[in-house]
Design an enzyme around this catalytic site. Structure first.
Site, short mmCIF file in Angstrom:
data_model
loop_
_atom_site.label_atom_id
_atom_site.label_comp_id
_atom_site.label_asym_id
_atom_site.label_seq_id
_atom_site.Cartn_x
_atom_site.Cartn_y
_atom_site.Cartn_z
N ASP A 53 -5.65 -2.46 25.49
CA ASP A 53 -5.77 -1.86 24.16
C ASP A 53 -6.24 -0.43 24.32
OD1 ASP A 53 -5.07 -4.33 23.26
OD2 ASP A 53 -6.97 -4.80 22.28
N ASP A 57 0.30 -12.24 13.22
CA ASP A 57 -1.15 -12.48 13.29
C ASP A 57 -1.52 -13.44 12.17
OD1 ASP A 57 -1.23 -10.58 15.34
OD2 ASP A 57 -1.48 -8.95 13.91
#
Length: 236
Positions: free
Chosen positions: A8, A129
């Site tokens: 990330d 998600d």
């Protein structure tokens, strides 16, 4: 099953968030290229990159870092985070990125998604998600009334080949993943599922390899809970 270690990116650094919370961020390295090279040395040939700045405000803060990784590290790279138009898709694919991941825009702009899937085929993946069975968007801050499993079936029907499915409640918790969800998703014929969120134990990797096409490992490898080299071997 493929193993995708995750990086990330925020402000050019390799970081991890806890359940998507930017206020709960841990910096692991100021040299993401070196992190990717280390993953490669440990046997991983795939890499999952998330541009957190892009996801948060749409800015291309980490483009040069992503470019450096694709140029210097011989891995299949998928990139997500704030990809909201075709220009960004083309920019990443021109770098040699294997596929781009559409998230919020895939939910909010279905006609755009269909057009991109028609044009770019399997180079377009969708990140789904989910929280309590419903799709979350906008950095997990907005829970829609779209049921996550039904949405995955819809994605298959419009030609999407790959879905990265994340159970938000498990992400970053190091307490295990939602195996039942992946068992259910595996029944959607013609759709490759990438498991993401909470994978923390070797037994999970052994179980998942018969159910999904790939698994993303994040905090578990950064914290040392899982050994990446061993995880790659277990997934074969």
């Amino acid at each position: 099953m493929k193993i995708f270690p995750a990086i990330d990116l925020r402000d050019g650094m390799a970081v991890r968030l806890f359940q998507g919370d930017y206020d709960q961020m841990t910096v692991y390295s100021d040299d993401p290229v070196k992190v990717a090279e280390d993953f490669k040395k440990k046997g991983a040939d795939c890499l999952h990159l998330v541009d957190l700045d892009g996801a948060k405000d749409g800015k291309l803060v980490n483009f040069d870092t992503i470019k450096a990784i694709t140029e210097k590290v011989d891995m299949f790279v998928e990139v997500g985070g704030g990809i909201r138009d075709e220009e960004r898709i083309a920019q990443y694919l021109d770098l040699g990125v294997g596929r781009v991941i559409l998230g919020t825009v895939a939910v909010k702009e279905p006609e755009f998604l269909k057009a991109m899937v028609k044009k770019y085929g399997d180079k377009i993946a969708v990140g789904v998600d989910a929280l309590d069975g419903y799709v979350a968007v906008n950095g997990w801050k907005e829970i829609t009334d779209t049921k996550s499993f039904e949405f995955c079936e819809y994605l298959r029907d419009i030609g999407v080949k790959t879905v990265i499915y994340t159970d938000i409640s498990r992400d970053g918790g190091l307490k295990g993943t939602n195996f039942e969800a992946y068992e259910r998703l595996s029944l959607i014929e013609g759709l490759e599922i990438v498991a993401s969120g909470g994978i923390s134990f070797e037994d999970e990797i052994k179980a998942l390899k018969d159910v999904v096409a790939a698994a993303i490992l994040g905090k578990a490898i950064y914290s040392g809970k899982l050994d990446l080299e061993r995880a790659v071997k277990l997934a074969i």
